[in-house]
Enzyme design. Structure first.
Site, PDB file in Angstrom:
ATOM      1  N   ASP A  86     -11.198  26.665  -5.088  1.00  6.39           N
ATOM      2  CA  ASP A  86     -11.582  26.394  -6.457  1.00  6.39           C
ATOM      3  C   ASP A  86     -12.527  27.511  -6.850  1.00  6.39           C
ATOM      4  OD1 ASP A  86     -11.173  24.525  -8.656  1.00  6.39           O
ATOM      5  OD2 ASP A  86     -13.341  24.314  -8.605  1.00  6.39           O
ATOM      6  N   SER A  87     -12.246  28.129  -7.949  1.00  7.03           N
ATOM      7  CA  SER A  87     -13.034  29.294  -8.334  1.00  7.03           C
ATOM      8  C   SER A  87     -13.215  29.336  -9.838  1.00  7.03           C
ATOM      9  CB  SER A  87     -12.361  30.587  -7.854  1.00  7.03           C
ATOM     10  OG  SER A  87     -11.030  30.669  -8.329  1.00  7.03           O
ATOM     11  N   ASN A 102      -0.427  34.249  -9.315  1.00  7.35           N
ATOM     12  CA  ASN A 102      -1.330  35.374  -9.090  1.00  7.35           C
ATOM     13  C   ASN A 102      -2.205  35.129  -7.869  1.00  7.35           C
ATOM     14  OD1 ASN A 102      -0.723  37.159 -11.352  1.00  7.35           O
ATOM     15  ND2 ASN A 102      -1.561  35.551 -12.651  1.00  7.35           N
ATOM     16  N   LYS A 103      -2.662  33.886  -7.697  1.00  5.69           N
ATOM     17  CA  LYS A 103      -3.452  33.555  -6.513  1.00  5.69           C
ATOM     18  C   LYS A 103      -2.602  33.673  -5.253  1.00  5.69           C
ATOM     19  CE  LYS A 103      -7.037  30.533  -8.425  1.00  5.69           C
ATOM     20  NZ  LYS A 103      -7.706  29.206  -8.305  1.00  5.69           N
TER      21      LYS A 103
END
Length: 219
Positions: A67-68, A11-12
């Site tokens: 990074d989330s 998805n990213k």
């Protein structure tokens, strides 16, 4: 240009390809690369740098890593960097055996944990932009071109957590998107179109800043 994205999340990859259509975005699994670095940082930036360097050391090509996570103000910013591993109030940093629970369970746990915190009224000082249920996504993104050549962008995306899982809405996006409501749009993040989300999201804004850097470098 071929750019590697330091993630296993397709998805990213899809979102990044939409944001950088002029470049070829690849994730490690596209080329059969095993990639599972230990994310031992204590900030979003530190973890993104760990992932970027780990993949660069394998491919020796430009790498983007992010990074989330979701940060709930009334929970002191939790689950934050542990968003993907979060398994409820008893396992804020993830289960000891490293297994992850389904996203739907994560969503229920997070809503219920916030409800309990608000009920008790023991809330930390925070920037409650949308009241006691305010939350935000954070994204730290690194463009890694070598040991001494890297660029960092960090952005946020503010919203509010819904009060009950029955109010989740939308089938777009991924992760916690169906339970994060955007008052100014009267929609959850998952109800936004891809273009809408990319225009205002934490990852979208960070990528736009990084794109300016990529374009200026002419790499």
């Amino acid at each position: 240009m071929k750019i590697y994205l330091a993630t296993g999340n397709k998805n990213k990859k899809r979102e990044m390809q939409q944001l950088l259509p002029e470049h070829e975005i690849l994730i490690p699994s596209d080329e059969g690369i095993y990639f599972d670095p230990d994310e031992t940082g204590i900030t979003f930036y530190e973890n993104s740098l760990i992932k970027a360097k780990a993949l660069y050391d394998i491919v020796h090509k430009p790498v983007i890593a992010d990074d989330s996570g979701i940060c709930v103000d009334a929970l002191g910013g939790a689950p934050g960097i542990y968003s993907s591993r979060y398994a409820g109030p008893d396992f804020m940093k993830g289960k000891p055996d490293g297994t992850k629970i389904p996203q739907e369970e994560q969503n229920v746990f997070l809503i219920n944990q916030l409800n309990e915190a608000v009920k008790k009224g023991q809330l930390p000082e925070a920037a409650y932009l949308h009241g006691k249920r305010s939350c935000h996504y954070t994204c730290a993104m690194v463009l890694y071109l070598g040991t001494d050549r890297l660029y960092v962008c960090q952005e946020t995306f503010e919203g509010t957590l819904i009060e009950d899982i029955s109010k989740k809405a939308g089938d777009g996006g991924f992760g916690y998107d169906p339970i994060v409501f955007l008052p100014e749009f009267n929609k959850t993040v998952a109800q936004l179109s891809a273009d809408e989300k990319n225009g205002i999201s934490h990852r979208g804004k960070a990528t736009k800043q990084l794109k300016k850097i990529i374009d200026s470098l002419n790499i």
